[in-house]
Design a protein around this motif. Structure first.
Motif, PDB file in Angstrom:
ATOM      1  N   GLY A 205     -22.834  23.853  12.413  1.00 24.70           N
ATOM      2  CA  GLY A 205     -24.184  24.178  12.130  1.00 24.70           C
ATOM      3  C   GLY A 205     -24.406  24.959  10.685  1.00 24.70           C
ATOM      4  O   GLY A 205     -25.129  24.781   9.952  1.00 24.70           O
ATOM      5  N   LEU A 206     -23.050  25.571  10.419  1.00 25.15           N
ATOM      6  CA  LEU A 206     -22.956  26.300   9.108  1.00 25.15           C
ATOM      7  C   LEU A 206     -23.098  25.353   7.856  1.00 25.15           C
ATOM      8  O   LEU A 206     -23.912  25.527   6.866  1.00 25.15           O
ATOM      9  CB  LEU A 206     -21.478  27.069   9.067  1.00 25.15           C
ATOM     10  N   THR A 207     -22.515  24.187   8.003  1.00 29.89           N
ATOM     11  CA  THR A 207     -22.545  23.214   6.962  1.00 29.89           C
ATOM     12  C   THR A 207     -24.205  22.671   6.829  1.00 29.89           C
ATOM     13  O   THR A 207     -24.568  22.595   5.973  1.00 29.89           O
ATOM     14  CB  THR A 207     -21.632  22.231   7.093  1.00 29.89           C
ATOM     15  N   GLU A 208     -24.450  22.294   7.803  1.00 36.21           N
ATOM     16  CA  GLU A 208     -25.858  21.779   7.935  1.00 36.21           C
ATOM     17  C   GLU A 208     -26.965  22.707   7.721  1.00 36.21           C
ATOM     18  O   GLU A 208     -27.811  22.374   7.474  1.00 36.21           O
ATOM     19  CB  GLU A 208     -26.065  21.290   9.551  1.00 36.21           C
ATOM     20  N   GLY A 209     -26.597  24.020   7.872  1.00 41.19           N
ATOM     21  CA  GLY A 209     -27.626  24.891   7.548  1.00 41.19           C
ATOM     22  C   GLY A 209     -27.412  25.579   6.127  1.00 41.19           C
ATOM     23  O   GLY A 209     -28.080  26.559   5.533  1.00 41.19           O
ATOM     24  N   GLY A 210     -26.565  24.850   5.194  1.00 41.39           N
ATOM     25  CA  GLY A 210     -26.566  25.307   3.886  1.00 41.39           C
ATOM     26  C   GLY A 210     -25.833  26.546   3.622  1.00 41.39           C
ATOM     27  O   GLY A 210     -26.136  27.159   2.672  1.00 41.39           O
ATOM     28  N   LYS A 211     -24.665  26.883   4.461  1.00 43.16           N
ATOM     29  CA  LYS A 211     -23.957  27.970   4.033  1.00 43.16           C
ATOM     30  C   LYS A 211     -22.688  27.581   3.795  1.00 43.16           C
ATOM     31  O   LYS A 211     -21.939  28.814   3.533  1.00 43.16           O
ATOM     32  CB  LYS A 211     -23.931  28.768   5.251  1.00 43.16           C
ATOM     33  N   VAL A 212     -22.096  26.441   3.374  1.00 40.21           N
ATOM     34  CA  VAL A 212     -20.831  26.262   3.162  1.00 40.21           C
ATOM     35  C   VAL A 212     -20.857  25.516   1.764  1.00 40.21           C
ATOM     36  O   VAL A 212     -21.516  24.751   1.378  1.00 40.21           O
ATOM     37  CB  VAL A 212     -20.121  25.178   4.049  1.00 40.21           C
ATOM     38  N   TYR A 213     -20.060  26.155   0.684  1.00 33.66           N
ATOM     39  CA  TYR A 213     -19.721  25.724  -0.604  1.00 33.66           C
ATOM     40  C   TYR A 213     -18.398  25.458  -0.998  1.00 33.66           C
ATOM     41  O   TYR A 213     -17.373  26.034  -0.231  1.00 33.66           O
ATOM     42  CB  TYR A 213     -20.212  26.960  -1.625  1.00 33.66           C
ATOM     43  N   VAL A 214     -18.178  24.487  -1.618  1.00 29.64           N
ATOM     44  CA  VAL A 214     -16.982  23.948  -1.994  1.00 29.64           C
ATOM     45  C   VAL A 214     -16.816  24.174  -3.615  1.00 29.64           C
ATOM     46  O   VAL A 214     -17.453  23.493  -4.329  1.00 29.64           O
ATOM     47  CB  VAL A 214     -16.546  22.682  -1.575  1.00 29.64           C
ATOM     48  N   ASN A 215     -15.957  25.166  -4.190  1.00 27.40           N
ATOM     49  CA  ASN A 215     -15.886  25.331  -5.531  1.00 27.40           C
ATOM     50  C   ASN A 215     -17.238  25.637  -6.159  1.00 27.40           C
ATOM     51  O   ASN A 215     -17.731  25.462  -7.257  1.00 27.40           O
ATOM     52  CB  ASN A 215     -15.178  24.101  -6.249  1.00 27.40           C
ATOM     53  N   GLY A 216     -17.973  26.373  -5.272  1.00 27.50           N
ATOM     54  CA  GLY A 216     -19.497  26.654  -5.651  1.00 27.50           C
ATOM     55  C   GLY A 216     -20.493  25.770  -5.513  1.00 27.50           C
ATOM     56  O   GLY A 216     -21.508  26.043  -5.817  1.00 27.50           O
ATOM     57  N   ARG A 217     -20.011  24.481  -4.900  1.00 24.44           N
ATOM     58  CA  ARG A 217     -21.033  23.631  -4.904  1.00 24.44           C
ATOM     59  C   ARG A 217     -21.465  23.614  -3.358  1.00 24.44           C
ATOM     60  O   ARG A 217     -20.552  23.526  -2.638  1.00 24.44           O
ATOM     61  CB  ARG A 217     -20.714  22.052  -5.268  1.00 24.44           C
ATOM     62  N   LEU A 218     -22.849  23.513  -3.085  1.00 29.95           N
ATOM     63  CA  LEU A 218     -23.326  23.363  -1.823  1.00 29.95           C
ATOM     64  C   LEU A 218     -22.954  22.158  -1.112  1.00 29.95           C
ATOM     65  O   LEU A 218     -23.058  20.787  -1.757  1.00 29.95           O
ATOM     66  CB  LEU A 218     -24.831  23.483  -1.725  1.00 29.95           C
TER      67      LEU A 218
END
Length: 262
Positions: A205-218
């Motif tokens: 749910g963290l990823t689907e909820g817009g809380k995970v960034y890779v190198n600053g990109r959502l």
């Protein structure tokens, strides 16, 4: 996009346009993860120049953007050496330490942030706050350095002193916890599960909820496959770097290594 995000997008585009037309380097304020993602997602036709981001150390979470006109590269002023550009970003590092360490409280990131904001300094003018022993390192816009060094005298109930760091020689190595483990595949949800010692189901749910960034990109897909040395940030939980794979087990699971920032 919210109204604030649309305003930021226009502001970043305008900084790029100014850099292009005036042949100068222009800078944003400090950008958080969501704001950096807006910058990275800007269509090419809205930008007039290239840009780089920097927050004082690798891997800073809050960073400024510098918009660089091509004319400066063509004249050979900067070439491809980003180190020269980093030295010119309009922010500085300050050390905040207890005046009397013996009687100092155990201060947190929130304590330092609250003390700075209580001085009337806007969050966008303040970069990362790094807890170092009993003190902290703060990154702040250069125009506010005297105001901060003179005005910050107490954090919670602890008297503090503030001094400037030399950005030309400043270095900071984050503390890390090395974690090794096996995953079925190098997917984002698998790495999150390993880093935060929880099930993929609970963390999806963290990823689907817009809380995970890779190198600053959502990133909003749990199936996203990070590359070696990518930095993965989870709002409210922390961040880690995916170092890479080591080997495969007999059951064909992948042995990976990550560095979690602590």
């Amino acid at each position: 996009m919210t109204k604030e995000e649309q305003l930021l997008e226009r502001r970043l585009a305008e900084l790029s346009k100014t850099a292009y037309h005036r042949n100068i380097v222009t800078y944003s304020d400090f950008l958080n993860l969501n704001e950096l993602n807006i910058l990275y997602s800007l269509p090419k036709d809205k930008l007039y120049t290239r840009y780089i981001t920097f927050g004082g150390y690798v891997p800073a979470e809050r960073q400024m953007a510098a918009f660089l006109p091509d004319a400066l590269y063509l004249c050979g002023i900067f070439g491809e050496d980003e180190t020269v550009l980093h030295q010119n970003f309009p922010f500085c590092a300050v050390y905040v330490k207890p005046a009397h360490e013996k009687y100092a409280e155990d201060l947190t990131h929130r304590d330092y942030l609250g003390a700075v904001l209580n001085l009337g300094i806007e969050r966008s003018r303040l970069g990362d706050i790094l807890i170092v022993g009993k003190g902290a390192i703060l990154f702040i816009c250069s125009s506010l350095k005297e105001y901060l060094t003179e005005g910050l005298r107490r954090v919670r109930h602890t008297d503090v002193s503030v001094s400037l760091a030399d950005m030309d020689t400043f270095t900071y190595t984050p503390r890390i916890e090395e974690i090794k483990g096996t995953v079925a595949s190098v997917r984002l949800d698998s790495l999150l599960s390993l880093a935060f010692s929880s099930s993929r189901t609970k963390l999806s749910g963290l990823t689907e909820g817009g809380k995970v960034y890779v190198n600053g990109r959502l990133i909003t897909s749990n199936g996203f496959q990070p590359k070696e040395n990518d930095v993965i940030s989870v709002r409210g939980m922390g961040k880690f770097q995916y170092i890479g794979t080591l080997s495969k087990t007999k059951k064909n699971r992948i042995f990976v290594i990550i560095h979690k920032y602590v």
